[in-house]
Design an enzyme around this catalytic site. Sequence first.
Site, PDB file in Angstrom:
ATOM      1  N   ALA A  64      47.210  65.858 -17.274  1.00 45.90           N
ATOM      2  CA  ALA A  64      46.575  65.632 -15.979  1.00 45.90           C
ATOM      3  C   ALA A  64      46.495  64.120 -15.776  1.00 45.90           C
ATOM      4  CB  ALA A  64      45.180  66.245 -15.986  1.00 45.90           C
ATOM      5  N   GLY A 107      47.438  68.624 -20.255  1.00 44.52           N
ATOM      6  CA  GLY A 107      47.821  69.582 -19.218  1.00 44.52           C
ATOM      7  C   GLY A 107      49.311  69.905 -19.243  1.00 44.52           C
ATOM      8  N   GLU A 110      49.729  72.547 -21.733  1.00 45.74           N
ATOM      9  CA  GLU A 110      49.083  73.748 -21.184  1.00 45.74           C
ATOM     10  C   GLU A 110      49.965  74.418 -20.120  1.00 45.74           C
ATOM     11  OE1 GLU A 110      45.566  71.287 -20.535  1.00 45.74           O
ATOM     12  OE2 GLU A 110      44.378  72.865 -21.483  1.00 45.74           O
ATOM     13  N   GLU A 130      43.211  65.453 -25.539  1.00 44.70           N
ATOM     14  CA  GLU A 130      42.025  65.239 -24.692  1.00 44.70           C
ATOM     15  C   GLU A 130      40.828  64.702 -25.466  1.00 44.70           C
ATOM     16  OE1 GLU A 130      43.970  67.944 -24.628  1.00 44.70           O
ATOM     17  OE2 GLU A 130      44.322  68.584 -22.559  1.00 44.70           O
TER      18      GLU A 130
HETATM   19  N1  CAA Z   1      47.666  60.061 -16.542  1.00 43.99           N
HETATM   20  C1  CAA Z   1      47.909  58.979 -15.778  1.00 43.99           C
HETATM   21  N2  CAA Z   1      48.887  58.092 -16.089  1.00 43.99           N
HETATM   22  C2  CAA Z   1      49.614  58.320 -17.196  1.00 43.99           C
HETATM   23  C3  CAA Z   1      49.382  59.429 -18.014  1.00 43.99           C
HETATM   24  C4  CAA Z   1      48.369  60.343 -17.636  1.00 43.99           C
HETATM   25  N3  CAA Z   1      48.107  61.450 -18.338  1.00 43.99           N
HETATM   26  N4  CAA Z   1      50.256  59.370 -19.056  1.00 43.99           N
HETATM   27  C5  CAA Z   1      50.996  58.272 -18.870  1.00 43.99           C
HETATM   28  N5  CAA Z   1      50.621  57.633 -17.754  1.00 43.99           N
HETATM   29  C6  CAA Z   1      51.169  56.386 -17.195  1.00 43.99           C
HETATM   30  C7  CAA Z   1      50.688  55.176 -17.972  1.00 43.99           C
HETATM   31  O1  CAA Z   1      49.403  54.798 -17.560  1.00 43.99           O
HETATM   32  C8  CAA Z   1      51.747  54.180 -17.623  1.00 43.99           C
HETATM   33  O2  CAA Z   1      51.499  53.698 -16.331  1.00 43.99           O
HETATM   34  P1  CAA Z   1      51.583  52.090 -16.011  1.00 43.99           P
HETATM   35  O3  CAA Z   1      53.038  51.782 -16.221  1.00 43.99           O
HETATM   36  O4  CAA Z   1      51.150  52.004 -14.589  1.00 43.99           O
HETATM   37  O5  CAA Z   1      50.719  51.427 -17.002  1.00 43.99           O
HETATM   38  C9  CAA Z   1      53.019  55.036 -17.549  1.00 43.99           C
HETATM   39  O6  CAA Z   1      52.579  56.376 -17.362  1.00 43.99           O
HETATM   40  C10 CAA Z   1      53.846  54.986 -18.818  1.00 43.99           C
HETATM   41  O7  CAA Z   1      53.024  55.354 -19.914  1.00 43.99           O
HETATM   42  P2  CAA Z   1      52.821  54.430 -21.208  1.00 43.99           P
HETATM   43  O8  CAA Z   1      53.063  52.997 -20.900  1.00 43.99           O
HETATM   44  O9  CAA Z   1      51.495  54.784 -21.808  1.00 43.99           O
HETATM   45  O10 CAA Z   1      54.020  54.976 -22.126  1.00 43.99           O
HETATM   46  P3  CAA Z   1      54.089  54.946 -23.708  1.00 43.99           P
HETATM   47  O11 CAA Z   1      55.500  55.332 -24.068  1.00 43.99           O
HETATM   48  O12 CAA Z   1      53.551  53.690 -24.268  1.00 43.99           O
HETATM   49  O13 CAA Z   1      53.097  56.135 -24.200  1.00 43.99           O
HETATM   50  C11 CAA Z   1      52.148  58.330 -24.118  1.00 43.99           C
HETATM   51  C12 CAA Z   1      53.404  57.463 -23.894  1.00 43.99           C
HETATM   52  C13 CAA Z   1      51.836  58.390 -25.621  1.00 43.99           C
HETATM   53  C14 CAA Z   1      52.495  59.723 -23.625  1.00 43.99           C
HETATM   54  C15 CAA Z   1      50.943  57.735 -23.342  1.00 43.99           C
HETATM   55  O14 CAA Z   1      51.351  57.505 -22.001  1.00 43.99           O
HETATM   56  C16 CAA Z   1      49.723  58.624 -23.311  1.00 43.99           C
HETATM   57  O15 CAA Z   1      49.019  58.702 -24.309  1.00 43.99           O
HETATM   58  N6  CAA Z   1      49.469  59.279 -22.167  1.00 43.99           N
HETATM   59  C17 CAA Z   1      48.270  60.085 -21.968  1.00 43.99           C
HETATM   60  C18 CAA Z   1      48.400  61.427 -22.692  1.00 43.99           C
HETATM   61  C19 CAA Z   1      47.111  62.213 -22.516  1.00 43.99           C
HETATM   62  O16 CAA Z   1      46.049  61.802 -22.955  1.00 43.99           O
HETATM   63  N7  CAA Z   1      47.198  63.390 -21.851  1.00 43.99           N
HETATM   64  C20 CAA Z   1      46.039  64.237 -21.610  1.00 43.99           C
HETATM   65  C21 CAA Z   1      45.503  63.982 -20.255  1.00 43.99           C
HETATM   66  S1  CAA Z   1      43.955  64.798 -19.956  1.00 43.99           S
HETATM   67  C22 CAA Z   1      44.381  66.382 -19.564  1.00 43.99           C
HETATM   68  O17 CAA Z   1      45.536  66.738 -19.463  1.00 43.99           O
HETATM   69  C23 CAA Z   1      43.219  67.314 -19.392  1.00 43.99           C
HETATM   70  C24 CAA Z   1      43.572  68.744 -19.232  1.00 43.99           C
HETATM   71  O18 CAA Z   1      43.520  69.499 -20.166  1.00 43.99           O
HETATM   72  C25 CAA Z   1      43.911  69.273 -17.963  1.00 43.99           C
END
Ligand code: CAA
Length: 256
Positions: A64, A107, A110, A130
Amino acid sequence: MAVVETKIEEGVGVVTINRPEALNAINSDVMEGLLQAVAAFDADDAIGCIVLTGAGDKAFVAGADIKEMASKSYMEMYLDDRQSGWEVFANTRKPMVAAVNGFALGGGCEIAMMCDFIIASDKAKFGQPEIKLGVIPGWGGTQRLAKAVGKAKAMDLILTGRMMDAAEAERAGLVARIVQHENLMDEAMAAAKAIAGFGRPSVMLAKEAVNRAFETTLAEGIHFERRAFYSLFATDDQKEGMAAFAEKRAPEFKNR
Ligand code: CAA
């Protein structure tokens, strides 16, 4: 460019989440587009199977949209109750194949689990991170992951927030098969076209019957399956499928 793109190929509806600059994170627009696209394919008689994938080389869906959610209050989340939209998505009647091309996190994992099976690129990574954000999975992850991989691994993944690679996900039973990254869409489309080529009544009942296994007792599930099996003898497709076998020719299913 739309954040969700669709195309139709030989009875297969392909839905691509197209927000690669944010690793296909699901914000409100993406969610709305995705739910609409899948519902439209589900209702379309010309579609026999749906394939869901992410645009770009890096991510299926990285979760998400964290930035969109960050400032929400409890009341906003509760009153909006956007998550309940996934109930419809998860109850799609046509088979849905997730073609996981990279990160399937939070998500994203999921959504892949709401599909009927997952074909993963050898570069795919799965996880429910999460806990690192101070929350827990909110789109069914605690339930579907536990059912898919068992308590031990579900606890490990959800409590530590670590990722697992495609090989571990396949060993754990989350993934149906792993294919070379560059062949992912070809393999997913071949599977989906095969499904779309079978008779719709048997395909939809097969999906319904397997899903029963997760909702009911063994005796009830077997009873359901037997009733469904008998009911297929009222279809033209059963007559055609069995006649074609005896006549050593390919069947021509009419979805009737
Ligand atoms: N939400 C919003 N933006 C996201 C995102 C997310 N879940 N995942 C990645 N992005 C964005 C980053 O912020 C970044 O944007 P900017 O260029 O504007 O900074 C862009 O995508 C590229 O990502 P990274 O620079 O972080 O890429 P990376 O290769 O260094 O890392 C990654 C990759 C490990 C997947 C890292 O992006 C990450 O940890 N993402 C979040 C994963 C996460 O926590 N997901 C769970 C979300 S909560 C949820 O889903 C709740 C639910 O159950 C419904």
